[in-house]
Structures are given as structure tokens and as C-alpha cells.
Write a protein that holds these residues in place. Structure first.
Motif, PDB file in Angstrom:
ATOM      1  N   TYR A 218       2.429   1.584   1.881  1.00 46.20           N
ATOM      2  CA  TYR A 218       2.178   1.462   3.517  1.00 46.20           C
ATOM      3  C   TYR A 218       0.617   2.171   3.503  1.00 46.20           C
ATOM      4  CZ  TYR A 218       7.017   0.485   4.579  1.00 46.20           C
ATOM      5  OH  TYR A 218       8.164  -0.156   4.595  1.00 46.20           O
TER       6      TYR A 218
ATOM      7  N   GLN B   4      -5.803  -2.048   6.949  1.00 46.10           N
ATOM      8  CA  GLN B   4      -5.727  -3.064   6.117  1.00 46.10           C
ATOM      9  C   GLN B   4      -6.369  -3.324   5.112  1.00 46.10           C
ATOM     10  OE1 GLN B   4      -2.711  -5.238   6.526  1.00 46.10           O
ATOM     11  NE2 GLN B   4      -3.662  -5.970   4.609  1.00 46.10           N
ATOM     12  N   LYS B   5      -7.672  -2.931   5.446  1.00 49.13           N
ATOM     13  CA  LYS B   5      -8.526  -3.055   4.445  1.00 49.13           C
ATOM     14  C   LYS B   5      -8.272  -2.496   3.219  1.00 49.13           C
ATOM     15  CE  LYS B   5     -13.871  -3.048   3.478  1.00 49.13           C
ATOM     16  NZ  LYS B   5     -14.988  -2.622   4.223  1.00 49.13           N
TER      17      LYS B   5
ATOM     18  N   ASP C 234      -5.834  -4.506   0.989  1.00 49.61           N
ATOM     19  CA  ASP C 234      -6.289  -5.651   0.766  1.00 49.61           C
ATOM     20  C   ASP C 234      -6.912  -5.154  -0.769  1.00 49.61           C
ATOM     21  OD1 ASP C 234      -5.521  -7.186   2.827  1.00 49.61           O
ATOM     22  OD2 ASP C 234      -7.434  -7.147   3.848  1.00 49.61           O
TER      23      ASP C 234
ATOM     24  N   HIS D  36       2.075  -3.149   2.949  1.00 53.75           N
ATOM     25  CA  HIS D  36       2.570  -3.438   4.393  1.00 53.75           C
ATOM     26  C   HIS D  36       1.590  -2.230   5.179  1.00 53.75           C
ATOM     27  CE1 HIS D  36       5.633  -6.336   3.630  1.00 53.75           C
ATOM     28  NE2 HIS D  36       6.110  -5.211   2.964  1.00 53.75           N
ATOM     29  N   GLN D  37       0.935  -2.932   6.224  1.00 58.59           N
ATOM     30  CA  GLN D  37       0.336  -2.023   7.170  1.00 58.59           C
ATOM     31  C   GLN D  37       1.271  -1.460   8.139  1.00 58.59           C
ATOM     32  OE1 GLN D  37      -2.453  -4.056   9.763  1.00 58.59           O
ATOM     33  NE2 GLN D  37      -3.633  -2.219  10.063  1.00 58.59           N
TER      34      GLN D  37
END
Length: 469
Positions: free
Chosen positions: A296, A300-301, A304, A320-321
């Protein structure tokens, strides 16, 4: 570039570093891209000057009468670090071409001034407000701790990926590539390279093929304290760049050995133009595991960026964000065997790699981080099943982010039993010497401090707990 032009360039880079929040490495890279006339030797000379100044910044600011601009710091470094005379420094400041302009009267006076006894924080190279913390934590050895953190360049530590190779094989491969790797003393999966000259690790075939990752030995130790085994459900609650995610995933490799298994290649795959024959030999190599690893992060970057690292290493994790206030983990509450909380922190333990960060830190930053840490570890602890292990870790050297944060957690969570570091060391990822040394360094039984001076690693803190049955 002339020697004088290199000095002017270094001063300019130092000003750019001071004006923003980017790492010095990124600023230097941008400068090299914008000034392509600078050859490799020029870029190396400028970078060397910049880092030498950053490591001695407190002392140089003091010597130059409080001036913090790049020009003053470079001038001070020529005297205090290089030991040049006033005449030699003036010869490099003639104002010719791209060189720096001549010295001012004030600059000459600072270079010829009698040096008074330096305050302790200046001599140690630390921000002033950090000194008392170091004295309280390390006692009479605080100055040695500060010097080891701020002065030398850190080596390059590698973690061999057990999913794809053995340490012996990678060690031989690196020697064949002209490098001189040494085994790390505490982590059984670590190799160490000298930072002089700096090796281009990412250009190595071993890196491209996922057989090695760049990871400080201290960070590896944090992963091994988690005690992950195949079949477990594991959570990396603050994944960040993914270094520890990969270390946790490696431990979840199938117990059948080091040979990765490739998934069966499909005969056909779907494309926007319809079904086509699948390309052969393109399936990613993934190690079998019956467990589950979930990473977690709030950004998000960052998640990724972990994806290609997982693919290269041949391991797997769900990414997961996290939502506001830790939302998005409801399905994992009470499910995890292991939760690693690599909490956000000031990063003071990495100042030997990023000395610029020392001079950006404020007391308010430390207070903010401490409040954030206690909230995060409380949320993460809810994901553990009874009997599960919680590891709290930071890459900080500061008490407020370490002992103070875990003391608050312990007071609010009496259902978590401290696990002695000696107990957590009982796995094959540590060397025999590592188990002995790290047990000696453990304080309070379940708390461990690592530092450049005591362990030869970056500065780390860890505390280990078990949730009551």
C-alpha cells in the motif's frame, strides 16, 4: 571546462539545490543535460565539489560569516577542505571566461580571519537543533555518530535476488564485470561495492535481469526481521519506492529452491484487431508462491513505479493505493500474518547519501512526522491476525521518530507483545555474525538502532511486536 569554470558551475548547482526540494543527484543530472559541453570529467568534478560542500555545509557557512550562497560555500571549501592559500584561491577567481568573478574584500577577510573554536554542532556537521538529540541518544559517542553519518560517502549495497540467483553466482558475475564486491557482514544476501569510483549498477546485466537490487544492508535487515515465509499473507503498509516490497516478496519464494517457474504461455492473445498467435518466449518469469503480498501507498505514482521492478525480479505483489485517513484496507483487517510499517520520516539516517536533506530539515518537520507515524502504525496494526507480527521501522536517527513513536503505540496497544530482536533474528537471511552483532545492538529487547558508526549501514530503527492471540 577550466578548473575555474567548474567552480562556478558547482556554485550554480548549489544555489539550485538550495532553492528547491529536489535531491542533489537530480539537480546535477539536470545541469549535465542542460550543459552538454561539459564532459564526463567535468561533470564528475562538479559533482564531487557539490557533495563535498554539502557534507561540510555547516562548517563552511560558519567560516563564511553566515553566508549560504553557492559562491561563498565553494570559496570556503577551497580553503577549509582543499587547503588552498588565499593567493591560490584568488588565481581561480579572475573573472575570465566562465570562471567566477574576483574575490570581494569581505570574502578575502573571511579567508584570512582567525578561526575561533567551532560550536559542537558545526564541528560535527549537524543542523544545530539535532545536536541535543544525538547527545541524548548516543552519549559520549554522539560526535563519532555524527561524523560517520555526515562525512564519508556511503558504499553501494546490493541485495541478491534469491528468486533468480545465489550470492556466490552474482559475486562471480560482478567480478567478471571488473568490480570488487564484498559480502555484507550482517545480511546473508548482501554484496557491497565501493562508491569510489561510483559504479553504474543499472547498466549491469545482473541488474537488468533482476538478479540484484540496490538496497542498503540496513534496509535488508528490516526485511529479514519481518520473518516472512512462503504461504503467509504479508502487508507492506508504506511501500514507497518498493525496495522493501521486493525484499519481502523474495522471502515468499516457493520452498522448492531457487529455480523460478515461467507461467504457461497462451497459444493466442487478444488484441484490438482480434485474436492473434501469442509471441513466444515473452512470458515473465514469476516465482511460485502460495502466499499473498499486498503493498500500500498513498501515492499511485510510487506504486506504478514498483510494477516494473517486480517484473524484473520475477516476484509478485498486489499494489493498492491508500485513501484518505488510511481508507481502502477494509478487506485486509485481521488477515495479515506480517505487517511492515516503513513509516514516513525525515530520512535523517540517509544523510550520508543525501547530505542536502540535513539542511532542509526543521523542528516542525520532525514534530509533523512523529504525529503522522503514530497514526499510521495504529491503522496498520488493525490488519494483523492474532499471533501476527508487526514491524515498525524508519530510516531516521532521531528519537522523536523512533522511541517516542513506538512508546506511544505501546501505551495505546497493550495487546501487542514486544518480540525480542534476538528472537526475530532467528532465520537464515542473517549471517551468524549478523545475529550476534544485531542482538548486541538491540535496546529494550525489541528495539534496534542501526547507524553508519555502529553497523556500517544507513541509520535505521526497528521495533518488533506480536499481536495477542
Amino acid at each position: 571546462m577550466t578548473p575555474a569554470a567548474r567552480l562556478a558551475a558547482a556554485a550554480s548547482v548549489l544555489d539550485s539545490i538550495a532553492q528547491g526540494r529536489q535531491p542533489a543527484e537530480a539537480v546535477l543530472k539536470a545541469w549535465g543535460t542542460e550543459n552538454r559541453y561539459a564532459g564526463s570529467k567535468d561533470r564528475r568534478a562538479v559533482a564531487d565539489r557539490v557533495y563535498r560542500v554539502l557534507r561540510a555545509r555547516g562548517r563552511l557557512v560558519w567560516a563564511m560569516g553566515g553566508r549560504e550562497d553557492g559562491r561563498a560555500l565553494v570559496i570556503g571549501s577551497l580553503s577549509l577542505i582543499d587547503g588552498l592559500s588565499l593567493e591560490e584561491i584568488e588565481a581561480l577567481h579572475m573573472g575570465d571566461g566562465y570562471g567566477p568573478k574576483p574575490l570581494s574584500k569581505q570574502e578575502r577577510s573571511r579567508l584570512t580571519a582567525t578561526t575561533d573554536e567551532l560550536p559542537g554542532w558545526v564541528a560535527a556537521g549537524l543542523p544545530e537543533f539535532v545536536m541535543e538529540d544525538f547527545k541524548s541518544t548516543y552519549g559520549d559517542g554522539w560526535a563519532e555518530e555524527a561524523k560517520a553519518l555526515m562525512v564519508p560517502r556511503a558504499p553501494i549495497d546490493l541485495r541478491v535476488n534469491a528468486a533468480k540467483a545465489t550470492v556466490a553466482d552474482v559475486e562471480a558475475e560482478l567480478r567478471a564485470a571488473g568490480l570488487e564486491p564484498q559480502r555484507t557482514p550482517w545480511s546473508a544476501w548482501g554484496l557491497r561495492l565501493s562508491a569510489e569510483p561510483p559504479p553504474n549498477v543499472q547498466a549491469l546485466e545482473a541488474f537488468k535481469a533482476g538478479r540484484i537490487e540496490i538496497q542498503d544492508e540496513g534496509s535488508q535487515i528490516i526485511c529479514w526481521l519481518a520473518g516472512v515465509e512462503p504461504g503467509m499473507t504479508v502487508v507492506d503498509y508504506c511501500a514507497g519506492g518498493g525496495g522493501k516490497t521486493l525484499g519481502l516478496a523474495m522471502q515468499m519464494r516457493a520452498a522448492t529452491g531457487l529455480q523460478p517457474t515461467a507461467p504457461e504461455e497462451p497459444a493466442k492473445v487478444w488484441t484490438p484487431t482480434g485474436w492473434v498467435e501469442a509471441p513466444k518466449g515473452k512470458a515473465a518469469t514469476v516465482v511460485r508462491t502460495d502466499g499473498k503480498l499486498v503493498a500500500y501507498d498513498v501515492v499511485q505514482k510510487r506504486l506504478d513505479n514498483i510494477k516494473p521492478r517486480l517484473q524484473r525480479a520475477g516476484v509478485a505483489a498486489e499494489l493498492h493505493q491508500l485513501g484518505p485517513n488510511g481508507g481502502g484496507v477494509e478487506d485486509m483487517v485481521g488477515q495479515a500474518d506480517v505487517v511492515l510499517v516503513d513509516a514516513p520520516c525525515t530520512g535523517s539516517g540517509t544523510w550520508r547519501r543525501r547530505p542536502e536533506d540535513a539542511w532542509r530539515l526543521t523542528p516542525e518537520d520532525v514534530d509533523r512526522m512523529q504525529g503522522l507515524q503514530t497514526a499510521i502504525v495504529a491503522r496498520a496494526a488493525k490488519l494483523l491476525k492474532p499471533g501476527g507480527r508487526l514491524v515498525y521501522a524508519t530510516c531516521s536517527m532521531l528519537t522523536a521518530e523512533n522511541e517516542v513513536s513506538v512508546a506511544a503505540f505501546e501505551e495505546d496497544h497493550p495487546g501487542f507483545r514486544p518480540v525480542a530482536i534476538a528472537e526475530a533474528l532467528n532465520n537464515a537471511n542473517f549471517t551468524e555474525a549478523g545475529r550476534e552483532k544485531l542482538a548486541e545492538l538491540a535496546t529494550g529487547g525489541h528495539r534496534l538502532r542501526l547507524s553508519p558508526a555502529t553497523a556500517g549501514t544507513d541509520g535505521f530503527f526497528a521495533a518488533v511486536y506480536e499481536k495477542a492471540q
